[in-house]
Design a protein around this motif. Structure first.
Motif, short mmCIF file in Angstrom:
data_model
loop_
_atom_site.label_atom_id
_atom_site.label_comp_id
_atom_site.label_asym_id
_atom_site.label_seq_id
_atom_site.Cartn_x
_atom_site.Cartn_y
_atom_site.Cartn_z
N SER A 1 0.84 -1.21 0.00
CA SER A 1 0.00 0.00 0.00
C SER A 1 0.87 1.25 0.00
N PHE A 2 2.04 1.16 0.63
CA PHE A 2 2.98 2.29 0.64
C PHE A 2 3.62 2.47 -0.72
N ASP A 3 3.96 1.37 -1.37
CA ASP A 3 4.57 1.44 -2.70
C ASP A 3 3.63 2.07 -3.72
N ALA A 4 2.33 1.98 -3.47
CA ALA A 4 1.34 2.48 -4.43
C ALA A 4 1.11 3.99 -4.33
N VAL A 5 1.63 4.64 -3.29
CA VAL A 5 1.29 6.06 -3.09
C VAL A 5 1.86 6.94 -4.20
N ASP A 6 2.99 6.55 -4.77
CA ASP A 6 3.57 7.36 -5.86
C ASP A 6 2.57 7.50 -7.00
N GLN A 7 1.94 6.39 -7.37
CA GLN A 7 0.99 6.41 -8.48
C GLN A 7 -0.26 7.21 -8.13
N LEU B 1 -0.06 12.93 2.60
CA LEU B 1 0.28 11.51 2.66
C LEU B 1 0.03 11.05 4.10
N THR B 2 -0.82 10.04 4.24
CA THR B 2 -1.26 9.62 5.57
C THR B 2 -0.98 8.15 5.82
N GLY B 3 -0.12 7.89 6.81
CA GLY B 3 0.16 6.52 7.23
C GLY B 3 -0.82 6.14 8.33
N ASN B 4 -1.73 5.21 8.06
CA ASN B 4 -2.78 4.86 9.01
C ASN B 4 -2.46 3.55 9.75
N LYS B 5 -3.18 3.32 10.83
CA LYS B 5 -3.11 2.13 11.69
C LYS B 5 -1.94 2.18 12.67
N LEU B 6 -1.73 3.37 13.24
CA LEU B 6 -0.70 3.55 14.26
C LEU B 6 -0.89 2.66 15.47
N ASP B 7 -2.10 2.20 15.68
CA ASP B 7 -2.40 1.36 16.84
C ASP B 7 -1.81 -0.05 16.73
N LEU B 8 -1.43 -0.46 15.53
CA LEU B 8 -0.89 -1.81 15.32
C LEU B 8 0.61 -1.84 15.58
N GLU B 9 1.08 -2.93 16.16
CA GLU B 9 2.49 -3.05 16.53
C GLU B 9 3.36 -3.63 15.41
N LYS C 1 10.53 6.70 7.14
CA LYS C 1 10.36 6.36 5.72
C LYS C 1 9.17 7.13 5.13
N GLY C 2 8.11 7.26 5.92
CA GLY C 2 6.96 8.02 5.47
C GLY C 2 7.29 9.49 5.28
N GLU C 3 8.03 10.04 6.24
CA GLU C 3 8.44 11.44 6.15
C GLU C 3 9.34 11.68 4.94
N VAL D 1 1.26 12.98 7.65
CA VAL D 1 0.62 12.77 8.95
C VAL D 1 0.43 11.27 9.15
N GLU D 2 0.67 10.79 10.37
CA GLU D 2 0.35 9.41 10.72
C GLU D 2 -0.88 9.42 11.62
#
Length: 205
Positions: free
Chosen positions: A96-102, A119-127, A135-137, A148-149
């Protein structure tokens, strides 16, 4: 109601692969709830909410797009007149991260520079995250977008996501500048002559 300053309306489109949490982010923002029973969005969903931002009100039109391949042909039409595009990925899913460029390329193909992209990295609650914050930044910096995460499940950074997106709009910046100018105009300037008159009424004894 101040009819000179009507409520501003902004269209926000949510983009990203299937199951990254686009609908959950919207649901958390709209109703402050989270549904753990995942149901894929079919086509396009639309919701609207009034947001109080400092001393202003804005009307946000939220367009939730499906991430499945068979619906992607619909997406450009919804990007076309958007003010903000929120591209979501799952921090536990590298694909899902690799797809953000497109996704971001698709946004700029339709809107050029006339759009705020977050650009939003979701599911911060997961370990079991595989995409680090760094990497997101770095990706956001590379693509020149806001980063934003969030966690739709816990509600972490959901309000901040929308606030940062709206405040980044050029029209909001212009509005703030106009408000500052108006405040300056409201200040009564005292001339030297007036100062002398005021001083003459003061008893120094």
């Amino acid at each position: 109601m101040d009819f000179k300053n009507p409520m501003r309306k902004f269209k926000i489109v949510f983009l990203g692969e299937e199951a990254v949490g686009k609908t959950s982010i919207i649901t958390r923002f709209m109703y402050d709830t989270f549904d753990s029973n995942y149901q894929a969005t079919i086509g396009i969903d639309f919701l609207a909410k009034t947001m109080y931002l400092d001393d202003r009100m804005v009307r946000l039109q939220l367009w939730d797009t499906a991430g499945q391949e068979r619906f992607k042909a619909l997406v450009p039409a919804y990007i076309r007149d958007s003010a903000i595009a929120i591209v979501v990925y799952d921090i536990t899913n590298s694909a899902s991260f690799d797809a953000v460029d497109q996704w971001i390329e698709d946004v700029r193909a339709e809107r050029g520079d006339d759009v705020v992209i977050v650009l939003t990295g979701n599911k911060l609650d997961l370990e079991d995250r595989v995409i680090s914050t760094e990497k997101g930044e770095s990706k956001a910096k590379e693509l020149n977008v806001i980063f934003v995460e969030t966690s739709a499940k816990s509600g972490a950074n959901i309000k901040q996501l929308f606030k940062r997106a709206v405040l980044a709009l050029p029209s909001m910046e212009i509005e703030e500048e106009e408000e500052e100018e108006n405040k300056k105009e409201d200040i009564v300037q005292v001339t030297p002559v007036e100062e002398e008159k005021d001083q003459s009424t003061v008893c120094w004894c």
